[in-house]
Design a protein around this motif. Structure first.
Motif, short mmCIF file in Angstrom:
data_model
loop_
_atom_site.label_atom_id
_atom_site.label_comp_id
_atom_site.label_asym_id
_atom_site.label_seq_id
_atom_site.Cartn_x
_atom_site.Cartn_y
_atom_site.Cartn_z
N ILE A 31 0.88 -1.17 0.00
CA ILE A 31 0.00 0.00 0.00
C ILE A 31 0.92 1.21 0.00
CG2 ILE A 31 -1.76 1.32 1.22
CD1 ILE A 31 -2.66 -1.34 2.51
N VAL A 32 0.77 2.06 -1.00
CA VAL A 32 1.61 3.25 -1.12
C VAL A 32 0.72 4.49 -1.14
CG1 VAL A 32 3.61 2.18 -2.20
CG2 VAL A 32 1.72 2.85 -3.63
N ILE A 33 1.15 5.50 -0.41
CA ILE A 33 0.35 6.72 -0.27
C ILE A 33 1.22 7.93 -0.58
CG2 ILE A 33 -1.02 8.12 1.32
CD1 ILE A 33 -0.73 4.92 2.71
N GLY A 34 0.75 8.75 -1.49
CA GLY A 34 1.47 9.97 -1.81
C GLY A 34 0.74 10.79 -2.86
N LEU A 72 -2.99 11.21 -0.79
CA LEU A 72 -3.28 11.43 0.64
C LEU A 72 -4.77 11.59 0.88
CD1 LEU A 72 -0.35 13.81 1.60
CD2 LEU A 72 -0.70 11.47 2.39
N LYS A 73 -5.43 12.36 0.03
CA LYS A 73 -6.87 12.60 0.18
C LYS A 73 -7.65 11.29 0.04
CE LYS A 73 -10.60 15.49 -1.64
NZ LYS A 73 -10.94 16.52 -2.63
N GLU A 74 -7.28 10.48 -0.96
CA GLU A 74 -7.96 9.19 -1.17
C GLU A 74 -7.73 8.26 0.02
OE1 GLU A 74 -7.58 8.94 -6.04
OE2 GLU A 74 -5.96 8.18 -4.77
N TRP A 75 -6.52 8.25 0.56
CA TRP A 75 -6.20 7.41 1.70
C TRP A 75 -7.03 7.79 2.92
CZ3 TRP A 75 -4.62 2.88 2.92
CH2 TRP A 75 -4.17 2.59 4.20
N LYS A 76 -7.11 9.07 3.19
CA LYS A 76 -7.91 9.52 4.34
C LYS A 76 -9.37 9.14 4.16
CE LYS A 76 -4.83 13.28 5.53
NZ LYS A 76 -4.57 14.70 5.47
N LYS A 77 -9.90 9.30 2.96
CA LYS A 77 -11.28 8.94 2.66
C LYS A 77 -11.47 7.43 2.81
CE LYS A 77 -14.80 9.22 -0.94
NZ LYS A 77 -15.08 9.63 -2.31
N ASN A 78 -10.53 6.65 2.30
CA ASN A 78 -10.58 5.18 2.35
C ASN A 78 -10.56 4.69 3.80
OD1 ASN A 78 -10.50 2.50 1.14
ND2 ASN A 78 -8.39 2.44 1.84
N LYS A 79 -9.72 5.30 4.63
CA LYS A 79 -9.62 4.89 6.03
C LYS A 79 -10.92 5.17 6.77
CE LYS A 79 -6.06 5.80 8.52
NZ LYS A 79 -4.91 6.44 9.16
N LEU A 80 -11.59 6.25 6.42
CA LEU A 80 -12.86 6.60 7.09
C LEU A 80 -13.98 5.63 6.71
CD1 LEU A 80 -12.81 10.49 6.80
CD2 LEU A 80 -12.45 9.11 8.86
N LEU A 81 -13.89 5.05 5.50
CA LEU A 81 -14.93 4.15 5.04
C LEU A 81 -14.81 2.76 5.67
CD1 LEU A 81 -15.02 5.04 1.23
CD2 LEU A 81 -16.65 5.70 2.99
#
Length: 82
Positions: A31-34, A72-81
């Motif tokens: 999983i890569v985030i950036g 980063l935005k997608e990751w934060k959204k994904n974690k909330l879901l």
């Protein structure tokens, strides 16, 4: 191949905020985030991640890899879901 080595290799070659590596033997999950992924489709994101790892496929140190790439935005959204 050591997971920490994969993490360092990806962080060194791609502008990433976070990298998570797991798996079993030579079957790797990444999983890569950036923000480097902003505006890129999934195919191009995977190509970017494959590039620094290619020699390890030819050496058979990595047999298969599953890549999840997020801005980063997608990751934060994904974690909330979850």
């Amino acid at each position: 191949m050591k997971y920490k080595k994969i993490e360092i290799l990806l962080k060194t070659n791609i502008c990433l905020e976070q990298v998570f590596v797991s798996g079993e033997n030579n079957h790797i999950n990444v999983i890569v985030i950036g923000d480097v992924f902003i505006g890129m489709n999934q195919v191009n994101r995977q190509k970017l991640v494959y590039e620094p790892l290619m020699k390890y496929f030819s050496d058979e140190k990595i047999h298969s890899i599953n890549i999840e790439a997020y801005s980063l935005k997608e990751w934060k959204k994904n974690k909330l879901l979850k």
